[in-house]
Design a protein around this motif. Structure first.
Motif, mmCIF file in Angstrom:
data_model
loop_
_atom_site.group_PDB
_atom_site.id
_atom_site.type_symbol
_atom_site.label_atom_id
_atom_site.label_comp_id
_atom_site.label_asym_id
_atom_site.label_seq_id
_atom_site.Cartn_x
_atom_site.Cartn_y
_atom_site.Cartn_z
ATOM 1 N N THR A 175 1.617 2.252 -7.060
ATOM 2 C CA THR A 175 2.107 2.312 -5.684
ATOM 3 C C THR A 175 1.588 3.564 -4.994
ATOM 4 O O THR A 175 1.205 3.544 -3.817
ATOM 5 C CB THR A 175 3.647 2.294 -5.654
ATOM 6 O OG1 THR A 175 4.114 1.120 -6.317
ATOM 7 C CG2 THR A 175 4.174 2.306 -4.227
ATOM 8 N N ASN A 176 1.545 4.656 -5.725
ATOM 9 C CA ASN A 176 0.995 5.900 -5.194
ATOM 10 C C ASN A 176 -0.482 5.739 -4.842
ATOM 11 O O ASN A 176 -0.967 6.287 -3.847
ATOM 12 C CB ASN A 176 1.179 7.018 -6.221
ATOM 13 C CG ASN A 176 0.794 8.383 -5.678
ATOM 14 O OD1 ASN A 176 1.534 8.997 -4.934
ATOM 15 N ND2 ASN A 176 -0.402 8.845 -6.031
ATOM 16 N N TYR A 236 16.186 8.015 -0.625
ATOM 17 C CA TYR A 236 15.498 8.596 0.532
ATOM 18 C C TYR A 236 16.448 9.391 1.413
ATOM 19 O O TYR A 236 16.076 10.439 1.963
ATOM 20 C CB TYR A 236 14.799 7.504 1.337
ATOM 21 C CG TYR A 236 13.484 7.063 0.738
ATOM 22 C CD1 TYR A 236 12.438 7.965 0.571
ATOM 23 C CD2 TYR A 236 13.295 5.745 0.317
ATOM 24 C CE1 TYR A 236 11.239 7.576 0.008
ATOM 25 C CE2 TYR A 236 12.089 5.344 -0.244
ATOM 26 C CZ TYR A 236 11.065 6.263 -0.399
ATOM 27 O OH TYR A 236 9.872 5.881 -0.962
ATOM 28 N N ALA A 294 -0.669 3.995 -1.600
ATOM 29 C CA ALA A 294 -0.228 4.874 -0.503
ATOM 30 C C ALA A 294 -1.252 5.941 -0.149
ATOM 31 O O ALA A 294 -1.424 6.295 1.018
ATOM 32 C CB ALA A 294 1.093 5.530 -0.877
ATOM 33 N N THR A 295 -1.957 6.476 -1.155
ATOM 34 C CA THR A 295 -2.807 7.655 -0.934
ATOM 35 C C THR A 295 -4.285 7.438 -1.240
ATOM 36 O O THR A 295 -5.121 8.252 -0.840
ATOM 37 C CB THR A 295 -2.315 8.828 -1.811
ATOM 38 O OG1 THR A 295 -2.515 8.492 -3.203
ATOM 39 C CG2 THR A 295 -0.845 9.123 -1.556
ATOM 40 N N PRO A 338 2.327 9.972 3.426
ATOM 41 C CA PRO A 338 2.990 9.737 2.140
ATOM 42 C C PRO A 338 3.226 11.025 1.340
ATOM 43 O O PRO A 338 2.293 11.789 1.083
ATOM 44 C CB PRO A 338 2.016 8.824 1.401
ATOM 45 C CG PRO A 338 1.229 8.163 2.470
ATOM 46 C CD PRO A 338 1.090 9.197 3.555
ATOM 47 N N VAL A 341 6.985 8.641 -3.757
ATOM 48 C CA VAL A 341 7.045 7.245 -4.176
ATOM 49 C C VAL A 341 8.389 7.044 -4.873
ATOM 50 O O VAL A 341 8.779 7.852 -5.725
ATOM 51 C CB VAL A 341 5.895 6.893 -5.148
ATOM 52 C CG1 VAL A 341 6.076 5.482 -5.710
ATOM 53 C CG2 VAL A 341 4.552 7.020 -4.446
ATOM 54 N N THR A 391 9.416 -1.212 -4.822
ATOM 55 C CA THR A 391 8.579 -0.020 -4.976
ATOM 56 C C THR A 391 8.125 0.403 -3.593
ATOM 57 O O THR A 391 7.689 -0.422 -2.783
ATOM 58 C CB THR A 391 7.395 -0.278 -5.930
ATOM 59 O OG1 THR A 391 6.695 0.948 -6.159
ATOM 60 C CG2 THR A 391 6.445 -1.347 -5.419
ATOM 61 N N THR A 392 8.262 1.692 -3.287
ATOM 62 C CA THR A 392 8.110 2.176 -1.915
ATOM 63 C C THR A 392 7.396 3.526 -1.871
ATOM 64 O O THR A 392 7.281 4.214 -2.889
ATOM 65 C CB THR A 392 9.496 2.355 -1.264
ATOM 66 O OG1 THR A 392 10.206 3.388 -1.977
ATOM 67 C CG2 THR A 392 10.314 1.083 -1.308
ATOM 68 N N TYR A 393 6.972 3.905 -0.658
ATOM 69 C CA TYR A 393 6.525 5.276 -0.426
ATOM 70 C C TYR A 393 6.949 5.697 0.969
ATOM 71 O O TYR A 393 7.225 4.862 1.847
ATOM 72 C CB TYR A 393 5.011 5.417 -0.617
ATOM 73 C CG TYR A 393 4.150 4.725 0.405
ATOM 74 C CD1 TYR A 393 3.789 5.352 1.604
ATOM 75 C CD2 TYR A 393 3.663 3.441 0.175
ATOM 76 C CE1 TYR A 393 2.983 4.726 2.533
ATOM 77 C CE2 TYR A 393 2.857 2.796 1.105
ATOM 78 C CZ TYR A 393 2.514 3.445 2.284
ATOM 79 O OH TYR A 393 1.719 2.822 3.220
ATOM 80 N N THR A 427 10.536 4.019 -6.898
ATOM 81 C CA THR A 427 10.526 2.682 -7.494
ATOM 82 C C THR A 427 11.843 2.459 -8.227
ATOM 83 O O THR A 427 12.278 3.318 -8.999
ATOM 84 C CB THR A 427 9.351 2.521 -8.469
ATOM 85 O OG1 THR A 427 8.122 2.680 -7.753
ATOM 86 C CG2 THR A 427 9.369 1.155 -9.137
ATOM 87 N N THR A 450 3.615 12.485 -4.376
ATOM 88 C CA THR A 450 2.305 11.840 -4.373
ATOM 89 C C THR A 450 1.238 12.653 -5.103
ATOM 90 O O THR A 450 0.123 12.169 -5.307
ATOM 91 C CB THR A 450 1.842 11.574 -2.921
ATOM 92 O OG1 THR A 450 1.970 12.779 -2.151
ATOM 93 C CG2 THR A 450 2.667 10.474 -2.287
#
Length: 646
Positions: free
Chosen positions: A453-454, A588, A457-458, A562, A565, A554-556, A567, A263
């Motif tokens: 996405t980041n 992950y 998340a942040t 967080p 990330v 797309t995930t975190y 994707t 992140t």
């Protein structure tokens, strides 16, 4: 009057004579003095050694094989006399006796092309001979004054395809590149793509030189001045090559992109699949191999990380919701009703939701969790395309990320002005509706989706970086905080949590049982439109391959703190929840297994930063570093022998 004209002519003649005298006696002196100096002094450049590239753990990703080049003295006779071979042919034959695999025709052709009365430099006819092969031949060849042996290095990429689109490759420089850079002109090689190109000036170093006093026959008799080159400038990356390999091998028969980023902007892995072997380009690729790369429908030569542009599909919906809120505060507080489709005005054209029966009453969190299209259709008509596009670009979509890779693409987040400029046509409301779910003209790169996405998340818009250090100097990333409505942002994040962790979420089946809590969004971006007459669309598996949708996720993670990330895009993969989610889940699991989520380690590092103390290395980490050191030593040993490193 006649007297004045005579004096003027007299003055002009004398002025001309004085100017000519100055030119001959003073100005020309500098020119001829320079020529004289060039006749007694010879400056030879000393090539710098190109820096190595390693991953974050010290694994060699780009290195130099040690060897020699062979050159022939200029101005040798090319014509045979009285049945004897010419001087050039004699020199070439000596090389062939020593190295039978060399091509005589090629060496003769290279020499004749570069030979001229004005060239006093030895002409290189063989670019590279491995160190071990040259050692036994060196005593013999060094006795011939018409031959010159010089130390040379050749670039080698131990991990080949695994890191091809990140590392890039070096190749022979062309005339334009030689004219632009003195170092490139002397070395004859330059970074052509990837990090090799982006950091070429740093990696290649600076030339050294030696000025020799020479005789009339151009033979060196004394060293007047010498300066060593500035070289061995090494680049350390944020990449973990073990993770890079794991992701690469996960693709198998699929094509696409997978990116893992901290992140703070550090890119831990980035795979564009399929890929090519960069070692093919180091000595010059054959026309046959180049044609095969260009004609491959899977596009292995394309760096899809920054050059692949795709419709984002539903992966854009978090950003779209926040764009609505920025443009019209309070708009997200109202629900929308989804009956499976909607129409605009008196038109009978149906803009359909992916769920044929509809989602009923939908609030923001549910719209993200179940990816309701109609929710975003209706909101978009209340906001308009120009406001949507303006905000999405500020979130990093449709604009370059600033990553340290060359020739990054922008993508497209369209508005009315863009369409008028591009197609000379007005914008239609139906196009606004389609853009709201990441279709139509929308095109983004996978790295843009990672960056945005980041941001979700942040709250920070970061500049992604592949490189970590240039020698000992940190490569810093830019972090720009952005302001959002706290409640709206929280609901978006909760919706992403539900996608992966709540029954009914589009990625729940494959993402809910991970060792850490992940938040994400799936996306299915269509590559072909569905005719209005089609009541029920065919399953993705029933479509022809190139008609299948691209599959995004797309995930975190972790959701409440967080740190990463992830994707994944699978080209023509169908649905993100079923196709891309398995790879994201495995990434992950790998990160968790290898200690990237260990809070204890994080606290140790944070404490070390505050106190200035070095964190204690675990026995496992010490063992890993020792194994990497031994492996690098083995690579360097084999590189000098010319043996295959794998």
């Amino acid at each position: 009057m006649r007297y004045k004209i005579t004096l003027l002519l007299f003055a002009l003649v004398w002025a001309g004579m004085i100017i000519r005298l100055y030119h001959v006696s003073v100005k020309s002196n500098f020119y001829y003095e320079g020529l004289a100096k060039a006749n007694v002094e010879r400056k030879e450049f000393i090539k710098p050694v190109r820096g190595e590239i390693t991953d974050r753990n010290g694994n060699l990703l780009a290195m130099n094989q040690i060897g020699f080049s062979l050159s022939i003295k200029p101005h040798l006779s090319m014509k045979a006399k009285e049945g004897k071979k010419s001087q050039l042919e004699q020199a070439v034959d000596i090389l062939l006796e020593t190295f039978p695999d060399l091509n005589k025709t090629t060496m003769m052709k290279v020499y004749k092309k570069k030979s001229s009365p004005y060239n006093h430099k030895f002409i290189k006819v063989v670019d590279f001979i491995h160190y071990a092969d040259m050692m036994s031949a060196y005593p013999k060849l060094s006795m011939y004054e018409n031959l010159k042996i010089e130390a040379e290095t050749k670039r080698y990429y131990p991990y080949g395809r695994y890191c091809a689109h990140l590392i890039g490759y070096t190749g022979r420089s062309n005339t334009k590149e030689n004219e632009a850079d003195e170092v490139v002109d002397v070395v004859g090689k330059v970074g052509k793509s990837g990090l090799e190109r982006y950091y070429n000036e740093f990696l290649q170093g600076e030339l050294g030189y030696q000025i020799n006093k020479v005789t009339a026959r151009n033979r060196a008799i004394d060293v007047l001045e010498k300066m060593m080159p500035k070289d061995n400038r090494n680049l350390t990356l944020n990449i973990d090559v073990d993770l890079q390999k794991m992701i690469f091998e996960h693709f198998k028969e699929q094509e696409g992109v997978a990116i893992v980023m901290r992140t703070n902007g550090e890119i831990l892995a980035a795979v564009s699949y399929p890929a090519y072997d960069p070692n093919l380009f180091v000595g010059g690729i054959s026309s046959k191999a180049w044609r095969a790369l260009q004609e491959d429908l899977k596009h292995p030569f394309t760096n899809k990380i920054i050059h692949g542009t795709y419709p984002p599909g539903s992966s854009i919906k978090m950003g779209m919701a926040l764009a609505f809120d920025k443009a019209k505060p309070g708009i997200l507080e109202k629900s929308e009703y989804c009956k499976g489709y909607m129409t605009i005005g008196n038109s009978s054209h149906r803009f359909r939701c992916w769920k044929h029966s509809g989602h009923g009453t939908v609030y923001l969190r549910k719209a993200i969790m179940q990816s309701c299209d109609v929710y975003f259709y209706k909101k978009s008509l209340q906001v308009g395309i120009d406001a949507m596009a303006r905000n999405l670009r500020s979130f990093g979509l449709g604009v370059k990320t600033g990553v340290d890779l060359p020739r990054e693409y922008n993508g497209v987040i369209p508005d009315k002005g863009w369409k008028m400029k591009r197609f000379k046509q007005p914008w239609f409301l139906g196009e606004t509706v389609i853009a709201a779910i990441g279709q139509g003209y929308d095109l983004v790169t996978p790295l843009q989706v990672v960056r945005y996405t980041n941001l979700v998340a942040t709250g920070n818009l970061v500049t992604p970086k592949v490189a970590k250090k240039m020698n000992d100097r940190e490569v810093n990333t830019t972090i720009v905080p952005m302001e959002f409505n706290a409640h709206s942002l929280s609901e978006v994040r909760k919706g992403m949590y539900d996608v992966c962790n709540t029954p009914g979420g589009t990625a729940y089946r494959l993402m809910h049982d991970l060792p850490i809590k992940v938040a994400g969004k799936t996306g299915t971006s269509q590559v072909t439109s569905i005719p209005q007459g089609v009541g029920k669309r065919l399953k993705e598996s029933e479509l022809a391959y190139f008609h299948r949708s691209h599959a995004w996720i797309t995930t975190y993670a972790p959701y409440d703190d967080p740190q990463f990330v992830v994707t994944v895009l699978i080209e023509h993969g169908g649905h993100g929840g079923s196709t891309s989610a398995p790879m994201a889940g495995d990434i992950y699991r790998w990160l968790h297994k290898n200690g990237y989520f260990k809070s204890k380690l994080k606290k140790e590092i944070d404490t070390a930063v505050i106190t200035g103390e070095e964190p204690q290395e675990s026995p496992e980490l010490k063992k890993k570093k020792e194994n990497i050191r031994k492996r690098n030593e083995e690579l360097r040993k084999k590189s000098s022998s010319g043996l295959s490193l794998f």
